[in-house]
Structure formats: structure tokens, C-alpha cells
Scaffold this motif. Structure first.
Motif, PDB file in Angstrom:
ATOM      1  N   ASP A 155     -72.997   3.408  92.035  1.00 47.98           N
ATOM      2  CA  ASP A 155     -72.180   4.232  91.941  1.00 47.98           C
ATOM      3  C   ASP A 155     -72.135   4.599  90.628  1.00 47.98           C
ATOM      4  N   GLN A 156     -71.707   5.535  90.100  1.00 42.55           N
ATOM      5  CA  GLN A 156     -72.217   6.222  88.704  1.00 42.55           C
ATOM      6  C   GLN A 156     -71.046   5.218  87.813  1.00 42.55           C
ATOM      7  N   SER A 157     -69.476   5.438  88.217  1.00 40.36           N
ATOM      8  CA  SER A 157     -68.194   5.455  87.488  1.00 40.36           C
ATOM      9  C   SER A 157     -68.343   4.949  87.007  1.00 40.36           C
ATOM     10  N   GLY A 158     -67.166   3.899  86.274  1.00 47.95           N
ATOM     11  CA  GLY A 158     -66.295   2.748  86.027  1.00 47.95           C
ATOM     12  C   GLY A 158     -65.098   3.119  85.985  1.00 47.95           C
ATOM     13  N   VAL A 211     -71.660  -3.686  95.104  1.00 44.99           N
ATOM     14  CA  VAL A 211     -71.392  -2.536  94.719  1.00 44.99           C
ATOM     15  C   VAL A 211     -72.360  -2.667  93.162  1.00 44.99           C
ATOM     16  N   GLY A 212     -73.039  -1.641  92.815  1.00 43.28           N
ATOM     17  CA  GLY A 212     -73.989  -1.786  91.601  1.00 43.28           C
ATOM     18  C   GLY A 212     -73.312  -0.312  90.957  1.00 43.28           C
ATOM     19  N   LEU A 213     -73.155  -0.968  89.922  1.00 37.65           N
ATOM     20  CA  LEU A 213     -72.211   0.178  88.845  1.00 37.65           C
ATOM     21  C   LEU A 213     -72.541   0.806  87.533  1.00 37.65           C
ATOM     22  N   PHE A 214     -72.921   1.518  87.128  1.00 44.47           N
ATOM     23  CA  PHE A 214     -73.641   2.359  85.863  1.00 44.47           C
ATOM     24  C   PHE A 214     -72.695   2.740  85.165  1.00 44.47           C
ATOM     25  N   ALA A 215     -71.676   2.003  84.869  1.00 45.84           N
ATOM     26  CA  ALA A 215     -70.269   2.454  83.740  1.00 45.84           C
ATOM     27  C   ALA A 215     -69.654   0.714  83.938  1.00 45.84           C
ATOM     28  N   GLU A 216     -69.355   0.472  82.837  1.00 46.69           N
ATOM     29  CA  GLU A 216     -68.165  -0.828  82.941  1.00 46.69           C
ATOM     30  C   GLU A 216     -66.723   0.382  82.977  1.00 46.69           C
ATOM     31  N   GLY A 217     -65.496  -0.698  83.407  1.00 46.27           N
ATOM     32  CA  GLY A 217     -64.441  -0.201  83.599  1.00 46.27           C
ATOM     33  C   GLY A 217     -63.661  -0.316  84.927  1.00 46.27           C
ATOM     34  N   SER A 218     -62.535   0.606  84.511  1.00 48.43           N
ATOM     35  CA  SER A 218     -61.286   0.028  86.027  1.00 48.43           C
ATOM     36  C   SER A 218     -61.690  -0.141  87.326  1.00 48.43           C
ATOM     37  N   PHE A 219     -62.894   0.445  87.521  1.00 51.26           N
ATOM     38  CA  PHE A 219     -63.191   0.583  89.301  1.00 51.26           C
ATOM     39  C   PHE A 219     -63.828  -1.000  89.104  1.00 51.26           C
ATOM     40  N   GLN A 232     -60.937  -6.539  93.008  1.00 48.08           N
ATOM     41  CA  GLN A 232     -58.919  -7.128  93.797  1.00 48.08           C
ATOM     42  C   GLN A 232     -59.034  -6.961  95.042  1.00 48.08           C
ATOM     43  N   ASN A 233     -60.235  -5.764  95.707  1.00 39.44           N
ATOM     44  CA  ASN A 233     -60.633  -6.143  97.510  1.00 39.44           C
ATOM     45  C   ASN A 233     -61.453  -7.346  97.681  1.00 39.44           C
ATOM     46  N   HIS A 234     -61.881  -8.324  96.741  1.00 38.48           N
ATOM     47  CA  HIS A 234     -63.336  -8.911  97.288  1.00 38.48           C
ATOM     48  C   HIS A 234     -64.374  -8.319  97.400  1.00 38.48           C
ATOM     49  N   ILE A 235     -64.468  -7.041  96.375  1.00 38.35           N
ATOM     50  CA  ILE A 235     -66.360  -6.866  96.970  1.00 38.35           C
ATOM     51  C   ILE A 235     -66.438  -6.742  95.957  1.00 38.35           C
ATOM     52  N   PRO A 236     -68.721  -7.576  96.259  1.00 39.39           N
ATOM     53  CA  PRO A 236     -68.865  -8.053  96.053  1.00 39.39           C
ATOM     54  C   PRO A 236     -69.225  -6.234  94.327  1.00 39.39           C
ATOM     55  N   VAL A 237     -69.073  -7.309  93.107  1.00 37.94           N
ATOM     56  CA  VAL A 237     -69.485  -5.773  92.148  1.00 37.94           C
ATOM     57  C   VAL A 237     -70.694  -6.532  90.631  1.00 37.94           C
ATOM     58  N   GLN A 238     -71.825  -5.720  90.283  1.00 38.19           N
ATOM     59  CA  GLN A 238     -72.200  -5.427  89.416  1.00 38.19           C
ATOM     60  C   GLN A 238     -72.977  -4.502  88.687  1.00 38.19           C
ATOM     61  N   VAL A 239     -72.205  -4.761  87.555  1.00 36.72           N
ATOM     62  CA  VAL A 239     -72.557  -3.751  86.106  1.00 36.72           C
ATOM     63  C   VAL A 239     -74.068  -3.898  85.960  1.00 36.72           C
ATOM     64  N   ILE A 292     -85.058   4.618  83.681  1.00 41.88           N
ATOM     65  CA  ILE A 292     -86.309   3.567  83.731  1.00 41.88           C
ATOM     66  C   ILE A 292     -85.908   1.968  84.200  1.00 41.88           C
ATOM     67  N   PRO A 293     -85.737   1.712  82.857  1.00 47.94           N
ATOM     68  CA  PRO A 293     -84.836   0.407  83.386  1.00 47.94           C
ATOM     69  C   PRO A 293     -83.532   0.012  84.298  1.00 47.94           C
ATOM     70  N   LEU A 294     -82.664   1.420  84.167  1.00 49.38           N
ATOM     71  CA  LEU A 294     -81.662   0.856  85.466  1.00 49.38           C
ATOM     72  C   LEU A 294     -82.468   1.009  86.402  1.00 49.38           C
ATOM     73  N   ILE A 295     -83.174   1.815  87.391  1.00 51.48           N
ATOM     74  CA  ILE A 295     -84.631   1.995  88.524  1.00 51.48           C
ATOM     75  C   ILE A 295     -85.262   0.643  88.846  1.00 51.48           C
ATOM     76  N   ALA A 296     -85.493   0.211  87.383  1.00 53.18           N
ATOM     77  CA  ALA A 296     -86.256  -0.991  87.862  1.00 53.18           C
ATOM     78  C   ALA A 296     -85.092  -2.355  88.298  1.00 53.18           C
ATOM     79  N   LYS A 297     -83.966  -2.646  87.777  1.00 52.53           N
ATOM     80  CA  LYS A 297     -83.525  -3.627  88.198  1.00 52.53           C
ATOM     81  C   LYS A 297     -82.172  -2.610  89.740  1.00 52.53           C
ATOM     82  N   VAL A 298     -82.316  -1.927  89.611  1.00 50.51           N
ATOM     83  CA  VAL A 298     -82.113  -1.923  91.195  1.00 50.51           C
ATOM     84  C   VAL A 298     -82.971  -1.949  92.504  1.00 50.51           C
ATOM     85  N   VAL A 299     -84.175  -1.111  92.142  1.00 47.94           N
ATOM     86  CA  VAL A 299     -85.290  -1.387  93.041  1.00 47.94           C
ATOM     87  C   VAL A 299     -85.560  -2.982  92.823  1.00 47.94           C
TER      88      VAL A 299
END
Length: 378
Positions: A7-10, A32-40, A46-53, A78-85
Motif C-alpha cells: 500500500d502506498q499510503s501512510g 504489509v509493506g507501506l511506501f510512506a510512514e504515518g498513522s496507518f 494495533q490490529n497485530h498485523i505485521p507491517v514494514q515501511v 528502482i530501490p523500492l522495487i528491488a526491496k519488494v522483489v
């Protein structure tokens, strides 16, 4: 099945709240991999779902961006895609929840040899997206996605009209947990007292403050409504829309509505605030892909009036489980407000009917089962 959600949103919007419900059943085997830091991120935790920015650098591409602007963002991607791969190889499936996530997920799917699912929460139309962005979304989905889940028939139709493949597209509405929309009468009474709206007929509007969300339509309708009607606007500006907020305040002053309009900003107690309203208004001037606030209002047991376009038409049957008005027509909206004020028994019956229908039609357990069955077939 191990799922890598993207998900792209923080910040939590409708698509992000939907993602929380989808990810919950997989929380012991997903990320859940996020493309931005934030309250999401906090909400996921809080819902005990693993997440990484995955990146701290904002991707400078918006819905209206041109091809040149898109190409200019490649250095960030490009660096983001490499990390996601790299991460994707630890999972069975990539689940892209937003359009930027689709672009990154498509390339990651190709290089990691993992199937891609795209959850379409948008209407791919000229009102919402540039021609370049529509083309990129459809091309990525057609070429790389094994499944496109559209959140309404309206979203599906726009995707197909833009060139999307019908054979990979399924419609699954958003799911809701009805328990989250129950409020105690004593709490409702207390919040009305705190807001100073006791004795008033209250119309609530719940969304970010943006021109296409149509808060100005509600304000204009309020000026044409009986004097004992008050409006609360819950939400604030995102994406540089502060000028519109200033315009709304000027509009309120010009119409002499300072004592009848309350700007509450971002709030976390949405169900309670909805329950404190006598009518929930949805006033988008462009077609909404789904209209989450419409269902939330129904689940709170409140009558809902919605703009007659996009996904709202699939959620509301006029006079049966809510009211529909022509988008950007404040006179029609004012008439519905007046009708609800003057015919409380009829309005209460419509709200009660809407609540019963919404609890059955959008039950989160049933919706998650639909999605699970689709994913299992991949």
C-alpha cells in the motif's frame, strides 16, 4: 497462504481501512509493506498485523501526473522495487492495494515469479486520473495481475472501459464489522452536549475536505434548510487542499452560517459521531468508487443521503434504505434534509431497514470468505 500486501499510503483512507479487514485473517502469515510512514502503520500494529515501511522517500507521482513526471520518479522506484522483489520471494502472493502499489507490485511479480492481485479501489476515469495514469494502471493489471478485485460494479465498469481485461476481474464489495458501529445512547447524548448540538437536527459529513467531496454543496443546502438544522464536517485537508478549506470557511461566513456549521477536523470516534447525527450526507461531485461512509452511516442506524453516481447507486435504493440526490444540486439535498426533519417516523423506518440490509450485505466475515476463495483459485 502467505501474502505480501502493498500500500502506498501512510495515512488511513478507505482503501487502507479495507486492507486492515482483509489482512486480519492472515496476520500470522502476512506482511504489509507501506511506501510512506504515518498513522496507518500504527493502526496495523494495533490490529497485530505485521507491517514494514519500505521507503521513507515519498513517490512524487499523483493521479493527475503526466508521463514525464512519472518517468522522473523512476529513480525513487528502482530501490523500492528491488526491496519488494527480495521480500516477495518469502511469500506466495503479492497483493497490491493501491495504484502505486500496483506498479511496484507488477514489476516485483515479474522478477520474483509470484502471482499478483490488484485490489481496485478507484474509478479509472478522466475525473480522477490522468490519461497516462489510467494507461499505466490498465497495462500493469492486464500484463501482470492474475486477479483484479473491483470494489464495485462502477469501478469494474471504468476499468473495463479503460481497456482492462474482463476475464481477470471480479467484484467484491468492502466488508464491515457491524460491532464496530454500535454506540451507547448515553455516549451519544454526551457527545451531542459536548458539541453543543442538543436540540438541533444534525447533518454529518465525513470525509477529507476536498472540492470533489462536495462539502460546499452541503453548506449551500444548509442555507436553504430550516434554521434548526446544523452541520458537522468531520475531516480535514490532505494533498495540499488547504485553499479549499479556506474557501469553505469564507462560504460559511458569507451565508451567515457560523452558528450552524462546525468543523471538527480529523476524528477517530467516527461511529459515535455518526450516531450523534440525524442524517449522514455524502455529497461527492464526481462518481465515487464505493462510498464507505454510506455503509458506515447505515450500520450506525442513521439515514443516509448520497450523490447519485458511481458506487453509491449500488448501495442506496431511494426511499428504501436511503436517499439519492443529483450530484452538485444543493436544492435537492436541502429538500431531502427538510423531508427527514419533517417526517421522522418514515425516516427512522428507512434507517432501520438500511441497517439490517447493510449488516447482511457487507458482513466482513462473508466478504473475507469471498476474497479467500478467489485467492485460493490462483
Amino acid at each position: 497462504m502467505k501474502i505480501f500486501f502493498l500500500d502506498q499510503s501512510g495515512k488511513p483512507g478507505g482503501a487502507e481501512l479495507c486492507l486492515i479487514d482483509i489482512a486480519k485473517p492472515y496476520k500470522d502469515r502476512c506482511l504489509v509493506g507501506l511506501f510512506a510512514e504515518g498513522s496507518f502503520r500504527n493502526l496495523l500494529q494495533q490490529n497485530h498485523i505485521p507491517v514494514q515501511v519500505l521507503t521513507t522517500q515519498a513517490i512524487e507521482v499523483r493521479k493527475e501526473s503526466s508521463l514525464a513526471q512519472g518517468l522522473g520518479s523512476l529513480g525513487q522506484l528502482i530501490p523500492l522495487i528491488a526491496k519488494v522483489v527480495q521480500q516477495a520471494r518469502e511469500f506466495d502472493l503479492i497483493y497490491a492495494n493501491t495504484q502505486k502499489a500496483l506498479v511496484v507490485g507488477a514489476l516485483a511479480s515479474f522478477f520474483s515469479r509470484r502471482p499478483l492481485v490488484y485490489h481496485l479501489h478507484d474509478i479509472l476515469s478522466p475525473e480522477h486520473f490522468s490519461k497516462t495514469n489510467r494507461s499505466i494502471a490498465v497495462t500493469c493489471a492486464n500484463r501482470f495481475a492474475s486477479l483484479v478485485i473491483a470494489n464495485s460494479q462502477a469501478s469494474q465498469a471504468a476499468f473495463l472501459a479503460a481497456g482492462g481485461r474482463p476475464d481477470i476481474t471480479k467484484v467484491v464489495y468492502n466488508g464491515f464489522d457491524a460491532k464496530n458501529y454500535q454506540s451507547q445512547e448515553s455516549d451519544v447524548k454526551q457527545i451531542r452536549q459536548q458539541l453543543g448540538i442538543d436540540g438541533q437536527f444534525v447533518v454529518g459529513h465525513f470525509s477529507r475536505l476536498a472540492p470533489w467531496k462536495g462539502q460546499h454543496i452541503l453548506i449551500e443546502a444548509l442555507a436553504k434548510s430550516p434554521l434548526d438544522v446544523t452541520a458537522i464536517l468531520v475531516g480535514d485537508a490532505l494533498f495540499g487542499e488547504q485553499e479549499y478549506v479556506q474557501h469553505l470557511h469564507q462560504q460559511v461566513t458569507a451565508l451567515g452560517l457560523e452558528n450552524r456549521v462546525k468543523f471538527l477536523g480529523f476524528r477517530s470516534d467516527i461511529p459515535l459521531l455518526m450516531s450523534a447525527c440525524d442524517l449522514v450526507a455524502h455529497t461527492s461531485t464526481a462518481a465515487e468508487p464505493f462510498g464507505r461512509v454510506i455503509v458506515e452511516g447505515m450500520l450506525c442506524g442513521r439515514p443516509v443521503v448520497a450523490a447519485k453516481a458511481g458506487g453509491a447507486i449500488e448501495l442506496v435504493e431511494h426511499g428504501v434504505n436511503g436517499f439519492l440526490v443529483t450530484p452538485a444540486k444543493p436544492d435537492e439535498l436541502a429538500q431531502v434534509i427538510t423531508t427527514c426533519l419533517q417526517e421522522p417516523e418514515k425516516t427512522a423506518n428507512i434507517a432501520e431497514n438500511a441497517q439490517a440490509i447493510a449488516r447482511q450485505r457487507f458482513d466482513v466475515t462473508a466478504i473475507n470468505q469471498q476474497i479467500a476463495e478467489l485467492l485460493d483459485k490462483l
